[in-house]
Design an enzyme around this catalytic site. Structure first.
Site, PDB file in Angstrom:
ATOM      1  N   ALA A  96       0.793  -1.230   0.000  1.00 36.45           N
ATOM      2  CA  ALA A  96       0.000   0.000   0.000  1.00 36.45           C
ATOM      3  C   ALA A  96       0.822   1.275   0.000  1.00 36.45           C
ATOM      4  O   ALA A  96       0.256   2.361  -0.063  1.00 36.45           O
ATOM      5  CB  ALA A  96      -0.927   0.002   1.220  1.00 36.45           C
ATOM      6  N   ASN A  97       2.148   1.174   0.051  1.00 34.57           N
ATOM      7  CA  ASN A  97       2.939   2.387   0.198  1.00 34.57           C
ATOM      8  C   ASN A  97       3.325   3.045  -1.118  1.00 34.57           C
ATOM      9  O   ASN A  97       3.868   4.150  -1.119  1.00 34.57           O
ATOM     10  CB  ASN A  97       4.209   2.109   1.015  1.00 34.57           C
ATOM     11  CG  ASN A  97       5.125   1.102   0.345  1.00 34.57           C
ATOM     12  OD1 ASN A  97       4.879  -0.090   0.471  1.00 34.57           O
ATOM     13  ND2 ASN A  97       6.150   1.555  -0.353  1.00 34.57           N
ATOM     14  N   SER A  98       3.041   2.402  -2.253  1.00 35.17           N
ATOM     15  CA  SER A  98       3.419   3.005  -3.536  1.00 35.17           C
ATOM     16  C   SER A  98       2.523   2.466  -4.645  1.00 35.17           C
ATOM     17  O   SER A  98       1.793   1.489  -4.466  1.00 35.17           O
ATOM     18  CB  SER A  98       4.892   2.714  -3.870  1.00 35.17           C
ATOM     19  OG  SER A  98       5.080   1.322  -4.096  1.00 35.17           O
ATOM     20  N   TYR A 149       7.671 -14.350 -13.816  1.00 39.46           N
ATOM     21  CA  TYR A 149       6.663 -13.335 -13.470  1.00 39.46           C
ATOM     22  C   TYR A 149       5.312 -13.750 -14.039  1.00 39.46           C
ATOM     23  O   TYR A 149       4.292 -13.707 -13.342  1.00 39.46           O
ATOM     24  CB  TYR A 149       7.065 -11.964 -14.031  1.00 39.46           C
ATOM     25  CG  TYR A 149       5.993 -10.922 -13.851  1.00 39.46           C
ATOM     26  CD1 TYR A 149       5.717 -10.382 -12.593  1.00 39.46           C
ATOM     27  CD2 TYR A 149       5.248 -10.463 -14.934  1.00 39.46           C
ATOM     28  CE1 TYR A 149       4.720  -9.427 -12.421  1.00 39.46           C
ATOM     29  CE2 TYR A 149       4.257  -9.508 -14.781  1.00 39.46           C
ATOM     30  CZ  TYR A 149       3.999  -8.989 -13.516  1.00 39.46           C
ATOM     31  OH  TYR A 149       3.010  -8.054 -13.361  1.00 39.46           O
ATOM     32  N   GLY A 195      -1.154   0.287  -4.999  1.00 39.27           N
ATOM     33  CA  GLY A 195      -1.589   0.139  -3.618  1.00 39.27           C
ATOM     34  C   GLY A 195      -1.816   1.477  -2.946  1.00 39.27           C
ATOM     35  O   GLY A 195      -2.795   1.663  -2.208  1.00 39.27           O
TER      36      GLY A 195
END
Length: 311
Positions: A25-27, A178, A30
């Site tokens: 959630a910090n970047s 990925y 998110g």
């Protein structure tokens, strides 16, 4: 659901008294998701690997929205011990959870292994979210209009599960693994929907993908030509995180979505645009693949979901 080109965060219903967990959630996506949910009154738990970055992100949102209802908690999805600690602490502090947004991701790093010895992208993008969802499912069952939103990618359509070489020990390609992890996200989200439905659970499982969004996902982990391609060559084509987050925000909050839906952009090749229902690949919806990945994930994480398995 038809096309929703005009759907924006302004159309998110009031989220007061609803509790959200957003991973990563910090970047990027998110942060955009957290900001939008907080603006609508939601209590958002920022589940982040780096708590200092999480607190900076929370301070940034609070500066824009005084009184934003946020809390920061550490979660390293690549470490199953961290996942269990996060879930235990959350359960001790919250009687219910309304929405879990499985957003965090890692893209195309050089081959490395998680704390438990799994290929890092598979560990972070899939196994960590599988375990987290299972450990929080009873809190979600007690939630209001409870949902699990798992973020995949258009790359799931190029992905396969290398069951005989999940860790990439024999052969490793950053983008191929990925794609495997994003395929696993898609398989998991659909199989979770199938099992929730069979158990008559109130929880809905939805999938979302952002199209092509400009975030640090493309530049923080990749090396070599992958980093050049996504960080420079294709960067002008990318939409901002606020636009890329719309599909997962729609899946998390729109009243008319149903379990099992896959929400993505409605533009050319699903690269950008407003949220709409898009197609899951036939391979990702194969019930045999779903059962096999589910059983393997249970073994690798030692997490069992609290409902009967499907036959």
């Amino acid at each position: 659901m038809g096309k929703n080109q005009r759907w924006t965060t302004d159309r998110i219903p009031d989220q007061a008294e609803r509790v959200f967990v957003v991973t990563g959630a910090n970047s990027g996506l998110g942060l955009a998701t957290t900001r939008a949910l907080a603006r609508k009154g939601g209590h958002v738990i920022l589940a982040v690997r780096d708590e200092a970055k999480g607190h900076r992100a929370a301070a940034e949102i609070t500066a824009e929205q005084p009184g934003a209802d946020l809390e920061v908690r550490r979660l390293d999805l690549a470490d199953l011990d961290s996942v269990r600690a996060f879930a235990d602490q959350l359960r001790a502090d919250h009687p219910r959870l309304d929405v879990l947004v499985n957003n965090a991701g890692l893209m195309a790093p050089p081959r490395s292994l998680s704390a438990q010895g799994h290929e890092l992208q598979f560990a972070c993008n899939h196994l960590g979210h599988f375990a987290l969802t299972g450990l929080l499912l009873d809190l979600l069952t007690d939630g209001k209009d409870p949902r699990v939103v798992t973020v995949s990618s258009t790359n799931h359509r190029q992905g396969h599960l290398y069951f005989n070489d999940l860790s990439g020990e024999r052969t490793y390609s950053p983008m191929r693994f990925y794609n495997q992890s994003k395929f696993a996200n898609a398989v998991f989200g659909w199989e979770l929907h199938r099992r929730l439905t069979a158990a008559d659970s109130p929880v809905r499982s939805l999938l979302a993908h952002p199209g092509y969004a400009s975030t640090n996902l493309q530049t923080s982990a990749p090396v070599g030509m992958v980093k050049v391609l996504f960080g420079r060559v294709l960067a002008p084509l990318a939409q901002p995180p606020e636009q890329g987050a719309l599909p997962q925000l729609y899946a998390a909050t729109a009243p008319d979505v149903e379990g099992g839906e896959f929400i993505g952009p409605d533009g050319f090749a699903e690269l950008r645009g407003g949220p709409t229902q898009v197609q899951l690949s036939t391979a990702a919806a194969d019930p045999r693949t779903g059962r096999r990945l589910w059983e393997l994930s249970e073994q690798l994480t030692d997490v069992r979901f609290p409902f009967p398995a499907t036959s």
